[in-house]
Design an enzyme around this catalytic site. Sequence first.
Site, short mmCIF file in Angstrom:
data_model
loop_
_atom_site.label_atom_id
_atom_site.label_comp_id
_atom_site.label_asym_id
_atom_site.label_seq_id
_atom_site.Cartn_x
_atom_site.Cartn_y
_atom_site.Cartn_z
N CYS A 109 0.84 -1.20 0.00
CA CYS A 109 0.00 0.00 0.00
C CYS A 109 0.88 1.25 0.00
CB CYS A 109 -0.90 -0.03 1.24
SG CYS A 109 -1.71 1.52 1.60
N GLU A 110 0.62 2.16 -0.90
CA GLU A 110 1.46 3.36 -1.00
C GLU A 110 1.20 4.35 0.13
OE1 GLU A 110 -0.91 6.41 -3.97
OE2 GLU A 110 0.44 4.94 -4.86
N HIS A 111 0.14 4.13 0.91
CA HIS A 111 -0.17 5.05 1.99
C HIS A 111 0.52 4.69 3.30
CE1 HIS A 111 -3.98 5.69 -0.52
NE2 HIS A 111 -3.19 6.73 -0.70
N HIS A 112 0.85 3.40 3.48
CA HIS A 112 1.50 2.97 4.72
C HIS A 112 2.68 2.05 4.48
CE1 HIS A 112 -2.66 4.02 6.03
NE2 HIS A 112 -2.02 4.54 7.05
N GLN A 150 -4.97 -0.48 -5.00
CA GLN A 150 -5.49 -1.64 -5.73
C GLN A 150 -6.24 -1.26 -6.99
OE1 GLN A 150 -7.11 -4.81 -3.32
NE2 GLN A 150 -8.51 -5.44 -4.93
N HIS A 178 -5.31 -6.29 2.80
CA HIS A 178 -4.45 -5.12 3.02
C HIS A 178 -4.05 -5.09 4.49
CE1 HIS A 178 -5.48 -2.85 -0.83
NE2 HIS A 178 -6.27 -3.92 -0.86
N CYS A 180 -2.69 -2.74 5.95
CA CYS A 180 -3.01 -1.43 6.52
C CYS A 180 -4.41 -1.42 7.10
CB CYS A 180 -2.85 -0.32 5.49
SG CYS A 180 -3.95 -0.44 4.08
#
Length: 220
Positions: A109-112, A150, A178, A180
């Site tokens: 995940c690019e956010h976490h 995704q 995920h 996250c």
Amino acid sequence: MDEKEIELIGDNHISHNTDTPMLPTAFNKTDAEKIKTIEYHFSEIMKELGLDLSDDSLSGTPYRVAKMYVKELFSGLNPENKPQLSVFENKYGYNKMLVDQNINIDSACEHHFLPITGFAHVAYVPKDKVIGLSKINRLVDYYARRPQVQERLSMQILKDLQESLDTEDVIVMISAKHLCVSSRGIKDKNSTTTTLVYGGCFEKKQYRADFLNIIDQPST
């Protein structure tokens, strides 16, 4: 953005780009240079957490993480690693659905920067071209090996196959867990996220139904 807005974007998996956002300087450094820089900064992160890098078990961790990021987990950021998609003339005149299912997804995940794991299912209806089956797996893995959302991952696979096969008749489904979601925030251990993107004949409900029926069949 304030902290609340930052958390909102991360929790909602918001993204406005189909292409992975990249700096124009992304490939000015060699892999070895990137590994060295990441190694330094990750060692600083570990120190901030209070970890003793003189310990035998921890001393090599910054290098291992840096190498993993550049050479493995995020290797799909480098276009030089993109697989050559061997397409062939459809000499048999095969014009029915061809499905490649249960392709492993190992992404982040690019956010976490936490893992996304699951499976992709891909199908297309050949026209003039067909593609080697292993190439679909390699293409999925290439786009998965980068910080991802995704929805974007699904669309990147779809777009590339449509262009390579010169047909809109492609469908891509991804079902994934995920971390996250499961290891932070709501900490839901059981939920999965499913995305479905398609074009051409798969805009018709019957084609999508046939695809989903094949996916639902138990493996032999």
